[in-house]
Design a protein around this motif. Structure first.
Motif, mmCIF file in Angstrom:
data_model
loop_
_atom_site.group_PDB
_atom_site.id
_atom_site.type_symbol
_atom_site.label_atom_id
_atom_site.label_comp_id
_atom_site.label_asym_id
_atom_site.label_seq_id
_atom_site.Cartn_x
_atom_site.Cartn_y
_atom_site.Cartn_z
ATOM 1 N N GLU A 94 58.392 -36.260 5.309
ATOM 2 C CA GLU A 94 57.538 -35.882 6.441
ATOM 3 C C GLU A 94 56.155 -36.515 6.321
ATOM 4 O O GLU A 94 55.577 -36.972 7.314
ATOM 5 C CB GLU A 94 57.442 -34.355 6.460
ATOM 6 C CG GLU A 94 56.434 -33.745 7.402
ATOM 7 C CD GLU A 94 56.239 -32.258 7.102
ATOM 8 O OE1 GLU A 94 55.122 -31.763 7.325
ATOM 9 O OE2 GLU A 94 57.193 -31.598 6.637
ATOM 10 N N MET A 95 55.623 -36.574 5.102
ATOM 11 C CA MET A 95 54.273 -37.105 4.887
ATOM 12 C C MET A 95 54.292 -38.576 4.475
ATOM 13 O O MET A 95 53.246 -39.136 4.162
ATOM 14 C CB MET A 95 53.561 -36.276 3.814
ATOM 15 C CG MET A 95 53.372 -34.823 4.206
ATOM 16 S SD MET A 95 52.361 -33.942 2.992
ATOM 17 C CE MET A 95 52.375 -32.294 3.679
ATOM 18 N N ARG A 96 55.498 -39.172 4.466
ATOM 19 C CA ARG A 96 55.642 -40.570 4.060
ATOM 20 C C ARG A 96 54.993 -40.799 2.691
ATOM 21 O O ARG A 96 54.198 -41.706 2.477
ATOM 22 C CB ARG A 96 55.047 -41.495 5.121
ATOM 23 C CG ARG A 96 55.820 -41.437 6.447
ATOM 24 C CD ARG A 96 55.092 -42.126 7.560
ATOM 25 N NE ARG A 96 54.896 -43.552 7.260
ATOM 26 C CZ ARG A 96 54.031 -44.346 7.907
ATOM 27 N NH1 ARG A 96 53.304 -43.838 8.886
ATOM 28 N NH2 ARG A 96 53.919 -45.610 7.587
ATOM 29 N N CYS A 97 55.401 -39.937 1.786
ATOM 30 C CA CYS A 97 54.902 -39.976 0.404
ATOM 31 C C CYS A 97 56.078 -40.279 -0.519
ATOM 32 O O CYS A 97 57.086 -39.560 -0.497
ATOM 33 C CB CYS A 97 54.286 -38.617 0.051
ATOM 34 S SG CYS A 97 54.163 -38.258 -1.710
ATOM 35 N N PRO A 98 56.005 -41.328 -1.332
ATOM 36 C CA PRO A 98 57.098 -41.605 -2.276
ATOM 37 C C PRO A 98 57.107 -40.569 -3.399
ATOM 38 O O PRO A 98 56.133 -40.421 -4.135
ATOM 39 C CB PRO A 98 56.757 -42.998 -2.813
ATOM 40 C CG PRO A 98 55.278 -43.151 -2.620
ATOM 41 C CD PRO A 98 54.923 -42.334 -1.406
ATOM 42 N N LEU A 99 58.205 -39.822 -3.520
ATOM 43 C CA LEU A 99 58.323 -38.761 -4.521
ATOM 44 C C LEU A 99 59.332 -39.179 -5.579
ATOM 45 O O LEU A 99 60.481 -39.479 -5.271
ATOM 46 C CB LEU A 99 58.770 -37.457 -3.857
ATOM 47 C CG LEU A 99 59.057 -36.283 -4.794
ATOM 48 C CD1 LEU A 99 57.801 -35.860 -5.556
ATOM 49 C CD2 LEU A 99 59.622 -35.096 -4.005
ATOM 50 N N TRP A 100 58.903 -39.172 -6.826
ATOM 51 C CA TRP A 100 59.731 -39.613 -7.949
ATOM 52 C C TRP A 100 60.063 -38.425 -8.848
ATOM 53 O O TRP A 100 59.203 -37.622 -9.179
ATOM 54 C CB TRP A 100 58.998 -40.678 -8.765
ATOM 55 C CG TRP A 100 58.625 -41.900 -7.981
ATOM 56 C CD1 TRP A 100 57.543 -42.060 -7.156
ATOM 57 C CD2 TRP A 100 59.334 -43.137 -7.945
ATOM 58 N NE1 TRP A 100 57.536 -43.321 -6.608
ATOM 59 C CE2 TRP A 100 58.627 -44.017 -7.083
ATOM 60 C CE3 TRP A 100 60.507 -43.593 -8.555
ATOM 61 C CZ2 TRP A 100 59.046 -45.308 -6.816
ATOM 62 C CZ3 TRP A 100 60.932 -44.894 -8.295
ATOM 63 C CH2 TRP A 100 60.206 -45.735 -7.438
ATOM 64 N N VAL A 101 61.326 -38.337 -9.270
ATOM 65 C CA VAL A 101 61.764 -37.306 -10.211
ATOM 66 C C VAL A 101 61.655 -37.865 -11.628
ATOM 67 O O VAL A 101 62.196 -38.940 -11.925
ATOM 68 C CB VAL A 101 63.210 -36.863 -9.928
ATOM 69 C CG1 VAL A 101 63.625 -35.768 -10.910
ATOM 70 C CG2 VAL A 101 63.339 -36.375 -8.488
ATOM 71 N N CYS A 102 60.965 -37.137 -12.492
ATOM 72 C CA CYS A 102 60.715 -37.623 -13.849
ATOM 73 C C CYS A 102 61.987 -37.578 -14.698
ATOM 74 O O CYS A 102 62.788 -36.647 -14.587
ATOM 75 C CB CYS A 102 59.644 -36.778 -14.539
ATOM 76 S SG CYS A 102 58.030 -36.857 -13.756
ATOM 77 N N PRO A 103 62.156 -38.549 -15.587
ATOM 78 C CA PRO A 103 63.285 -38.493 -16.523
ATOM 79 C C PRO A 103 63.035 -37.462 -17.619
ATOM 80 O O PRO A 103 61.915 -36.965 -17.782
ATOM 81 C CB PRO A 103 63.312 -39.916 -17.107
ATOM 82 C CG PRO A 103 61.901 -40.396 -17.001
ATOM 83 C CD PRO A 103 61.331 -39.754 -15.756
ATOM 84 N N GLU A 104 64.069 -37.131 -18.364
ATOM 85 C CA GLU A 104 63.914 -36.263 -19.524
ATOM 86 C C GLU A 104 63.105 -36.999 -20.592
ATOM 87 O O GLU A 104 63.165 -38.231 -20.691
ATOM 88 C CB GLU A 104 65.284 -35.877 -20.094
ATOM 89 C CG GLU A 104 66.188 -35.139 -19.125
ATOM 90 C CD GLU A 104 65.688 -33.738 -18.815
ATOM 91 O OE1 GLU A 104 64.859 -33.214 -19.577
ATOM 92 O OE2 GLU A 104 66.133 -33.169 -17.799
ATOM 93 N N LEU A 105 62.374 -36.244 -21.388
ATOM 94 C CA LEU A 105 61.535 -36.874 -22.410
ATOM 95 C C LEU A 105 62.374 -37.688 -23.393
ATOM 96 O O LEU A 105 61.929 -38.731 -23.898
ATOM 97 C CB LEU A 105 60.734 -35.806 -23.158
ATOM 98 C CG LEU A 105 59.583 -36.330 -24.029
ATOM 99 C CD1 LEU A 105 58.505 -36.997 -23.186
ATOM 100 C CD2 LEU A 105 58.981 -35.210 -24.871
ATOM 101 N N GLU A 106 63.605 -37.245 -23.655
ATOM 102 C CA GLU A 106 64.472 -37.953 -24.593
ATOM 103 C C GLU A 106 64.755 -39.390 -24.138
ATOM 104 O O GLU A 106 65.020 -40.268 -24.977
ATOM 105 C CB GLU A 106 65.794 -37.197 -24.751
ATOM 106 C CG GLU A 106 65.690 -35.893 -25.532
ATOM 107 C CD GLU A 106 65.031 -34.778 -24.743
ATOM 108 O OE1 GLU A 106 64.639 -33.777 -25.366
ATOM 109 O OE2 GLU A 106 64.905 -34.903 -23.498
ATOM 110 N N GLU A 107 64.707 -39.641 -22.833
ATOM 111 C CA GLU A 107 65.010 -40.973 -22.333
ATOM 112 C C GLU A 107 63.937 -41.984 -22.693
ATOM 113 O O GLU A 107 64.228 -43.171 -22.823
ATOM 114 C CB GLU A 107 65.218 -40.918 -20.815
ATOM 115 C CG GLU A 107 66.427 -40.076 -20.405
ATOM 116 C CD GLU A 107 66.621 -40.037 -18.903
ATOM 117 O OE1 GLU A 107 66.676 -41.118 -18.284
ATOM 118 O OE2 GLU A 107 66.707 -38.926 -18.337
#
Length: 548
Positions: free
Chosen positions: A254-267
């Protein structure tokens, strides 16, 4: 008592606005004046009026900002990292700030609440702003707002709004390279959300909290948190419950904002080996991953300014953290969160958990940490819970989570540092009566008794008697303040608390007699949790340096 009345201070504010102030406008006077904004009638009326129309909150905040001499355009120069969440947002900010400070940048960091001193909320290069600077900048901002209040219906900003404006003023005056800004409550209508152009945004773990303001479902809360998203500004989130993630993704589009899901710290560790964190607890691993992405993105934008793409949901790839990032994660400190203090035979485990999810994480951390300490003990160990909770939070449900820790004693007290009258202004709360706080403690005592009498635990029965309830055998003890509770728990075995300057409140003989196991044990382990304000009040006594 404070040495100068608020009315006397106001007459001298013209000096403060001119960046000078008489020496008797002290830090304590500033804090006492600040505390009037907790109960200022016009401020409370603002809150009531705006609750039915939350859009007014940001409109009012912009007006107060302009009256203080600042503009939203000036905030664009602070190169802001804006972070919200239910659990872990403060820890995420602490990791992020420390990483970027280690890169050589001059950092500003605004957080809430404070533990011991209000100056903790506004930090420069990781340290609370100095007493002289706080005093100077306080009177500059307060003076400008006070001078203009008559033209605006006598209104002054409420406590948190004022401190937010003060933080922006301080960061601009101190010429920080960046500012890490922690949201107060929610996001969309939080007063920090007058920020127009942050460099990057972050969302830590979401859960149910502040339901009267944010809503009573995870979707409603996620909608509020996603309100900090801005057009084209990259945002990162830890993995969230499915319903929350759907809402966040919708808000981002809706806000034209790129949203990224963080990886697990182990990665990340596949690239650099094991990562060690300065903050204890497994739940800190998601906060650390979020901090790595926030700091990495901020550094990239610093070196390669420009657009960041359209809105949508993406999965952030892990990268090889630099040696500076690795060191930053390892050296981060954030008092009152999974913190351990050992004072001779007494070990304190402090965590300001105050939601169901954060209490679950606290219990997991405490059970692991306590077992490790008990292995090294020279004899029997007694476990003690010191608990309080505030606001609308479900104390009974949180206490039920704590039952499996098998405490030998449970102690409850209000968030009052000590019963002796003093101008302990940093930790005064005028919005809740003492009677209400003590009633809440007695309710907690009853909840603990019910949990322990209904077969939830096979641990030893509690051996504490209520000092405020009618004379009867009970499972818990209520004290009138934090100091008296700590003194009873430690029974003179902590030299910091045994200082005669503290004084000691008398207790009933029946209560004193119940302390025999505390005196006989080789060690005493105390978990202090349920409220960051409780933890802060305890730290005031346990770590005297925190009050200086």
């Amino acid at each position: 008592m404070c040495s100068v009345k608020v009315t006397d201070c106001v007459q001298l504010l013209s000096c403060a606005v001119a960046q000078t102030f008489p020496p008797f406008l002290s830090l304590q006077d500033a804090i006492c004046t600040l505390n009037t904004l907790q109960t200022n009638a016009s401020s409370l009326e603002q809150v009531r009026r705006e609750r039915s129309n939350p859009q007014l909150q940001l409109q009012a905040m912009r007006g107060f900002l302009e009256r203080s001499g600042l503009t939203v355009e000036e905030l664009d120069h602070l190169n802001i990292i804006h972070v919200t969440g239910t659990k872990g947002k403060g820890s995420t900010c602490a990791f992020t700030e420390h990483i970027l400070r280690r890169h050589g940048f001059r950092t500003g960091f605004y957080s809430s609440p404070h533990l011991v001193q209000v100056r903790e909320r506004i930090r420069i290069n990781g340290q609370p702003i100095g007493k002289e600077l706080f005093t100077k900048y306080f009177w500059q901002v307060y003076g400008r707002l006070d001078e203009t209040k008559d033209a605006h219906g006598g209104t002054m900003p409420a406590y948190f709004r004022f401190l937010t404006i003060l933080a922006f003023h301080v960061f601009l005056q101190e010429k920080v390279d960046l500012a890490v800004i922690e949201v107060g409550i929610g996001g969309a209508y939080d007063c920090t959300n007058i920020i127009r152009r942050p460099w990057v945004c972050g969302i830590s773990s979401l859960g149910i909290d502040h339901t009267q303001i944010l809503g009573d479902t995870i979707e409603k809360i996620a909608w509020q948190k996603g309100g900090i998203f801005k057009l084209g500004v990259p945002a990162f989130t830890v993995k969230q419950p499915e319903d929350a993630m759907v809402t966040l993704s919708s808000r981002a589009s809706e806000m034209r904002c790129p949203l990224w899901v963080c990886p697990e710290l182990e990665e990340y560790q596949a690239h650099c080996g094991p990562l060690h964190l300065g903050l204890a607890g497994r739940h800190q691993r998601s906060n650390a991953s979020l901090a790595l992405q926030l700091s990495h993105t901020w550094l990239q934008r610093r070196c390669l300014p420009g657009g960041t793409g359209e809105g949508g949901l993406f999965y952030a790839p892990p990268f090889k953290p630099s040696p500076i990032m690795i060191k930053g994660l390892a050296d981060t400190e954030w008092p009152g969160r999974n913190q351990t203090l050992k004072h001779g035979a007494v070990t304190y485990f402090l965590d300001g958990a105050h939601t169901m999810r954060s209490m679950q994480a606290c219990v997991h951390w405490f059970r692991e940490a306590a077992v490790q300490h008990e292995r090294n003990a020279s004899g029997p160990v007694v476990r003690v819970l010191l608990f309080n909770a505030t606001g609308e939070r479900d104390s009974a449900a949180m206490l039920k989570l704590l039952v499996p820790c098998h405490f030998d004693f449970a102690v409850f007290c209000p968030n009052i540092t000590e019963a002796i009258a003093s101008c302990n202004a940093d930790q005064q709360n005028f919005n809740v009566s003492v009677e209400h706080m003590l009633t809440r403690c007695l309710d907690n005592e009853r909840s603990w008794h019910l949990h322990n009498s209904s077969g939830h635990t096979k641990g030893a029965p509690l051996l504490i008697e209520s000092s405020l309830a009618p004379e009867k055998k009970a499972d818990a003890l209520v004290f009138p303040c934090i100091l008296s509770a700590l003194q009873w728990i430690t029974q003179g075995r902590d030299s910091v608390l045994a200082d005669p300057a503290h004084g000691e409140l008398p207790v009933k003989p029946s209560v004193a007699a119940r302390a025999a196991p505390l005196c006989a044990a080789a060690e005493v382990h105390v978990l202090i949790t349920g409220s960051l304000h409780l933890v802060g009040g305890a730290l005031k006594h346990l770590d005297p340096a925190s009050s200086k």
